[in-house]
Design a protein around this motif. Structure first.
Motif, PDB file in Angstrom:
ATOM      1  N   ALA A 333       0.901  -1.076  -0.380  1.00 38.34           N
ATOM      2  CA  ALA A 333      -0.180   0.078   0.175  1.00 38.34           C
ATOM      3  C   ALA A 333       0.841   1.326  -0.034  1.00 38.34           C
ATOM      4  CB  ALA A 333      -1.098   0.052   1.267  1.00 38.34           C
ATOM      5  N   ALA A 334       2.012   1.166   0.817  1.00 38.84           N
ATOM      6  CA  ALA A 334       2.808   2.319   0.903  1.00 38.84           C
ATOM      7  C   ALA A 334       3.469   2.492  -0.714  1.00 38.84           C
ATOM      8  CB  ALA A 334       3.836   2.267   1.599  1.00 38.84           C
ATOM      9  N   ARG A 337       0.818   4.123  -2.689  1.00 37.11           N
ATOM     10  CA  ARG A 337       0.720   5.696  -2.627  1.00 37.11           C
ATOM     11  C   ARG A 337       1.735   6.432  -3.209  1.00 37.11           C
ATOM     12  NH1 ARG A 337      -0.860   3.399   2.413  1.00 37.11           N
ATOM     13  NH2 ARG A 337      -3.268   3.706   2.836  1.00 37.11           N
ATOM     14  N   GLU A 424      -8.340   5.783  -0.766  1.00 35.34           N
ATOM     15  CA  GLU A 424      -7.484   5.502   0.212  1.00 35.34           C
ATOM     16  C   GLU A 424      -7.692   3.887   0.614  1.00 35.34           C
ATOM     17  OE1 GLU A 424      -4.583   6.711   1.913  1.00 35.34           O
ATOM     18  OE2 GLU A 424      -4.608   8.250   0.322  1.00 35.34           O
ATOM     19  N   ALA A 425      -9.027   3.536   0.730  1.00 36.27           N
ATOM     20  CA  ALA A 425      -9.287   2.176   1.021  1.00 36.27           C
ATOM     21  C   ALA A 425      -8.831   1.059   0.001  1.00 36.27           C
ATOM     22  CB  ALA A 425     -10.930   2.094   1.322  1.00 36.27           C
ATOM     23  N   GLU A 428      -5.292   0.582  -0.220  1.00 35.02           N
ATOM     24  CA  GLU A 428      -4.802  -0.321   0.822  1.00 35.02           C
ATOM     25  C   GLU A 428      -5.192  -1.567   0.454  1.00 35.02           C
ATOM     26  OE1 GLU A 428      -2.798  -0.976   4.262  1.00 35.02           O
ATOM     27  OE2 GLU A 428      -3.186   1.041   3.544  1.00 35.02           O
ATOM     28  N   HIS A 429      -6.451  -1.746  -0.234  1.00 40.62           N
ATOM     29  CA  HIS A 429      -6.767  -3.177  -0.532  1.00 40.62           C
ATOM     30  C   HIS A 429      -7.472  -3.094  -1.963  1.00 40.62           C
ATOM     31  CE1 HIS A 429      -6.290  -4.612   3.437  1.00 40.62           C
ATOM     32  NE2 HIS A 429      -6.885  -3.561   3.930  1.00 40.62           N
TER      33      HIS A 429
END
Length: 446
Positions: A333-334, A337, A424-425, A428-429
């Motif tokens: 996830a990082a 981003r 954002e969700a 992450e996934h």
């Protein structure tokens, strides 16, 4: 020699004394590729135009006041200038008047450097070299034609061209020519910044850009056009670097791919380090926050030089992100981003990677380990990017209209906030980026 030139010679006639001049001759003798063919002739411009048109060639009167016309050969523009001498230079750029009809040797005498003051007859014949340009090519020397103080007084850009040619060709600047540059900074100051930017970009994209940059620093031209970089010279670094900031920067420029955006970014990426330098109680030097200072200085430089928007945007994006180093302990996830941030700044991952690798190599220490680490990081980012994860609001499986319908509300600030939350969700996934899953997330916020 380019075959269409022979057709042009036939159109102008054997008495035209048509010759190739300038950089094309230099590059032909050096075996370097080149795109431009600048020609000179003893014929007056009107005669050139009449004869070329009579042969069915397209002619453009681009600079009749200076004896120049342009002829199109196979859809390429070729400038032809009548042998001329120049009058006085009052603005540090152009002569106030020109005299047409002089000899070829007198025409060559007005040129900047001996390696650019040669002529090659079209169709064959001996090289015309009255000032020893060929010998200087062999000696890899850049020498002004005649008195360098006079040459540099005529056109202030010639001082910068000396540094640029040294960078492009890997030549040494002859001592007298080099010594004349600091004496003519007041003339160089008159040069339009657009011309300066073009020359600096050519210098940075040369085979030995570090040579040209060192000459800028030595002669005072750096202080004239890039004063923000002077504090980098002699600014020591910490244990993570082999060299001080200026030397590191020269290495980064040299190691970056030959590309204007990448090399300008390499030049400017650490400009903020001198202002951010702090000595800790343990004697260790740090540069916390230097990226912001570098970004501000880079913007100042590029704005002053009136850089094109595309160049400015890419350089500032590379400078902005050069202090971010994705590491092996980053989660997926990082990494996504980070890819999103690059995309928001219009940065291509491959170009970011090429720039980062040059910066890492230019540190001069632990090269093998740094290269392995960089290759691993880039491979991981490329694999994640290849999966095409949703990185923007537009990539969400539910658009704004669908979200408004789902919420039973009209548009407003809430919608943007919701979209950012959903993005954002799914960063992450990524598996949540389906209409059903997003709808469930929306209902769960109520």
């Amino acid at each position: 020699m380019w075959p269409p030139l022979l057709r042009l010679q036939a159109a102008l006639g054997s008495g035209a004394e048509l010759v190739v001049v300038g950089g094309a001759v230099r590059d032909e003798l050096l075996g370097r590729p080149h795109a431009d063919w600048d020609l000179a002739t003893k014929l007056l411009p009107r005669t050139v135009m009449d004869r070329a048109r009579a042969a069915g060639l397209k002619v453009i009167p681009t600079g009749l006041q200076h004896g120049t016309v342009t002829v199109m050969l196979e859809d390429r523009p070729v400038e032809i200038t009548t042998f001329r001498s120049d009058g006085d230079y009052l603005d540090g750029r152009r002569p106030e008047s020109v005299q047409l009809g002089v000899s070829l040797e007198e025409d060559l005498s007005r040129r900047d450097f001996t390696i650019n003051a040669m002529a090659l007859p079209v169709g064959g014949g001996d090289l015309v070299d009255p000032f020893g340009g060929r010998a200087d090519l062999v000696a890899r020397t850049l020498r002004a034609v005649g008195d360098p103080l006079l040459r540099f007084a005529e056109d202030g850009l010639r001082t910068l061209r000396a540094c640029r040619f040294a960078a492009q060709l890997g030549f040494e600047v002859e001592a007298g020519t080099l010594a004349a540059i600091p004496e003519r900074l007041e003339v160089a100051r008159k040069v339009a910044v657009e011309r300066v930017l073009a020359e600096l970009t050519k210098l940075l994209c040369g085979e030995e850009p570090e040579r040209g940059l060192e000459l800028l620093a030595e002669t005072g031209l750096l202080d004239l056009w890039l004063p923000e970089l002077r504090p980098m010279i002699g600014c020591g670094q910490n244990r993570h670097h082999r060299w001080e900031v200026w030397r590191h920067t020269l290495e980064a420029v040299r190691l970056a791919p030959v590309d204007p955006g990448l090399r300008w970014a390499a030049l400017l990426h650490d400009a903020g380090k001198p202002g951010a330098k702090v000595m800790g109680t343990d004697g260790e030097v740090s540069f916390h926050g230097h990226e912001a200072g570098s970004l501000e200085l880079a913007a100042t430089v590029l704005d002053r030089l009136k850089a094109a928007h595309a160049l400015r945007r890419e350089v500032l994006a590379l400078v902005r992100h050069h202090g971010t180093h994705p590491a092996g302990d980053w989660g997926d996830a990082a990494c996504r981003r980070f890819l999103r941030r690059l995309g928001e700044d219009g940065l291509d991952l491959v170009r970011w990677g090429a720039f980062r690798l040059a910066d890492q190599r230019a540190k001069g220490l632990d090269l093998e380990a740094r290269e392995r680490e960089h290759a691993a990081i880039l491979a991981r980012l490329e694999a994640l990017a290849a999966a095409a994860p949703p990185l923007t609001v537009k990539a969400l499986a539910l658009d704004g209209a669908a979200l408004m319908a789902l919420a039973g509300r009209g548009g407003g600030p809430w919608l943007g906030a919701l979209q950012r939350e959903l993005l954002e969700a799914v960063i992450e996934h990524p598996e949540l980026n389906t209409p059903e899953a997003l709808a469930e997330l929306v209902r769960g916020r109520r």
